[in-house]
Design a protein around this motif. Structure first.
Motif, PDB file in Angstrom:
ATOM      1  N   ARG A  44      55.743 -46.414 -20.013  1.00  0.00           N
ATOM      2  CA  ARG A  44      56.653 -45.667 -19.150  1.00  0.00           C
ATOM      3  C   ARG A  44      56.824 -44.234 -19.641  1.00  0.00           C
ATOM      4  N   THR A  45      56.742 -43.305 -18.715  1.00  0.00           N
ATOM      5  CA  THR A  45      56.888 -41.882 -19.036  1.00  0.00           C
ATOM      6  C   THR A  45      58.284 -41.405 -18.650  1.00  0.00           C
ATOM      7  N   THR A  46      58.619 -40.196 -19.047  1.00  0.00           N
ATOM      8  CA  THR A  46      59.925 -39.633 -18.695  1.00  0.00           C
ATOM      9  C   THR A  46      59.849 -38.763 -17.457  1.00  0.00           C
ATOM     10  N   ALA A  47      58.626 -38.477 -16.995  1.00  0.00           N
ATOM     11  CA  ALA A  47      58.436 -37.638 -15.804  1.00  0.00           C
ATOM     12  C   ALA A  47      57.339 -38.248 -14.937  1.00  0.00           C
ATOM     13  N   CYS A  48      57.368 -37.920 -13.659  1.00  0.00           N
ATOM     14  CA  CYS A  48      56.334 -38.389 -12.745  1.00  0.00           C
ATOM     15  C   CYS A  48      54.969 -37.896 -13.224  1.00  0.00           C
ATOM     16  N   GLU A  49      53.982 -38.766 -13.239  1.00  0.00           N
ATOM     17  CA  GLU A  49      52.668 -38.406 -13.764  1.00  0.00           C
ATOM     18  C   GLU A  49      51.845 -37.563 -12.797  1.00  0.00           C
ATOM     19  N   ILE A  50      52.357 -37.334 -11.608  1.00  0.00           N
ATOM     20  CA  ILE A  50      51.673 -36.447 -10.665  1.00  0.00           C
ATOM     21  C   ILE A  50      52.392 -35.114 -10.541  1.00  0.00           C
ATOM     22  N   CYS A  51      53.688 -35.130 -10.263  1.00  0.00           N
ATOM     23  CA  CYS A  51      54.394 -33.868 -10.015  1.00  0.00           C
ATOM     24  C   CYS A  51      55.166 -33.349 -11.214  1.00  0.00           C
ATOM     25  N   ARG A 111      58.038 -34.038 -12.280  1.00  0.00           N
ATOM     26  CA  ARG A 111      59.499 -33.942 -12.166  1.00  0.00           C
ATOM     27  C   ARG A 111      60.142 -35.020 -13.033  1.00  0.00           C
ATOM     28  N   ASP A 112      61.119 -34.614 -13.841  1.00  0.00           N
ATOM     29  CA  ASP A 112      61.769 -35.565 -14.741  1.00  0.00           C
ATOM     30  C   ASP A 112      63.224 -35.824 -14.375  1.00  0.00           C
ATOM     31  N   TRP A 113      63.634 -35.342 -13.208  1.00  0.00           N
ATOM     32  CA  TRP A 113      65.023 -35.522 -12.790  1.00  0.00           C
ATOM     33  C   TRP A 113      65.152 -36.488 -11.612  1.00  0.00           C
ATOM     34  N   VAL A 114      64.059 -37.185 -11.295  1.00  0.00           N
ATOM     35  CA  VAL A 114      64.090 -38.152 -10.200  1.00  0.00           C
ATOM     36  C   VAL A 114      63.725 -39.531 -10.739  1.00  0.00           C
TER      37      VAL A 114
END
Length: 253
Positions: free
Chosen positions: A160-167, A169-172
């Motif tokens: 699991r990452t802390t941000a979307c692996e495409i965009c 963004r780490d606040w969604v």
């Protein structure tokens, strides 16, 4: 000639990368690796040798590609197809290819390396008798290769990452996307597109990117062509989408 497309050729790619690393290390002067001011000074090759002098990465890559093709094709089939699952299921295989490799195994492998490969290794100073031979050159390559291809698969939930692996963004909120959709798992195994341990590999995506991925391709296409995050992100439409959606921020309520 080793084909180099598709997931079934992961082992060749791994072998080539391990070989490339060894070539780079041997083609880079000790002074350069240590950051010495003498890094530009190279030992001159003998009259019987050629040598990489300040080699370009592309030159080393082409040379590694050539050597890898010749050496990999000469390896025993069981070594070419070695996997974590294979050594788990076969104790004889596990004993033979466990690290460190025995002298008899190394002798067996090097005995079948093509003569033109041996000549190239000598011509470019990668093997210098009596200091080194083909066996001493290939040992770190095989050791690194075996370590890579026999590494057990990860526990995907722990990726699991802390941000979307495409965009990015780490606040969604993030969801996990099955890179090989469950609906086609049976077909994937029947057709031999991927090994079973890869079926549950996931990417961590925001809901918007997750939906975009499923709109961009069918489940079968995702399984066959877009089964890693890198492959997905190589598409121009995904790159454009990522640039756009990364600028989207939710208004505070």
């Amino acid at each position: 000639m080793i084909p180099m497309n598709g997931p079934e050729h992961f082992n060749f790619d791994a072998f080539r990368d391990c070989l490339f690393t060894v070539i780079v290390n041997k083609s880079t002067p000790d002074e350069a690796r240590k950051g010495s001011k003498r890094s530009s000074i190279r030992k001159k090759p003998t009259t019987s040798q050629t040598s990489f002098t300040d080699p370009e990465p592309s030159e080393l890559a082409d040379f590694a590609e050539y050597l890898a093709g010749g050496i990999f094709a000469s390896l025993p089939d069981e070594l070419q197809n070695l996997t974590h699952r294979a050594i788990q299921d076969d104790t004889t295989l596990s004993d033979k290819w466990s690290l460190p490799l025995t002298l008899s195994v190394l002798e067996e492998v090097t005995a079948y390396i093509p003569g033109e490969v041996n000549d190239s290794l000598t011509a470019y100073g990668l093997v210098e008798a009596p200091k080194s031979d083909v066996q001493s050159f290939i040992t770190p390559v095989l050791s690194a290769y075996i370590a890579v291809v026999t590494t057990p698969p990860p526990k995907w939930i722990e990726t699991r990452t802390t941000a979307c692996e495409i965009c990015d963004r780490d606040w969604v909120p993030l969801t996990y996307h099955h890179l090989i959709p469950k609906e086609v798992h049976a077909k994937v195994l029947k057709r031999g597109w991927h090994e079973e341990h890869r079926l549950n590999s996931v990417a961590w995506l925001c809901r918007a990117c997750h939906s975009f991925v499923h709109r961009m391709a069918s489940n079968e296409e995702l399984a066959r062509e877009w089964y890693t995050v890198d492959l997905i992100c190589s598409r121009e439409d995904v790159q454009k989408w990522a640039q756009w959606v990364s600028r989207v921020r939710w208004k505070k309520t």
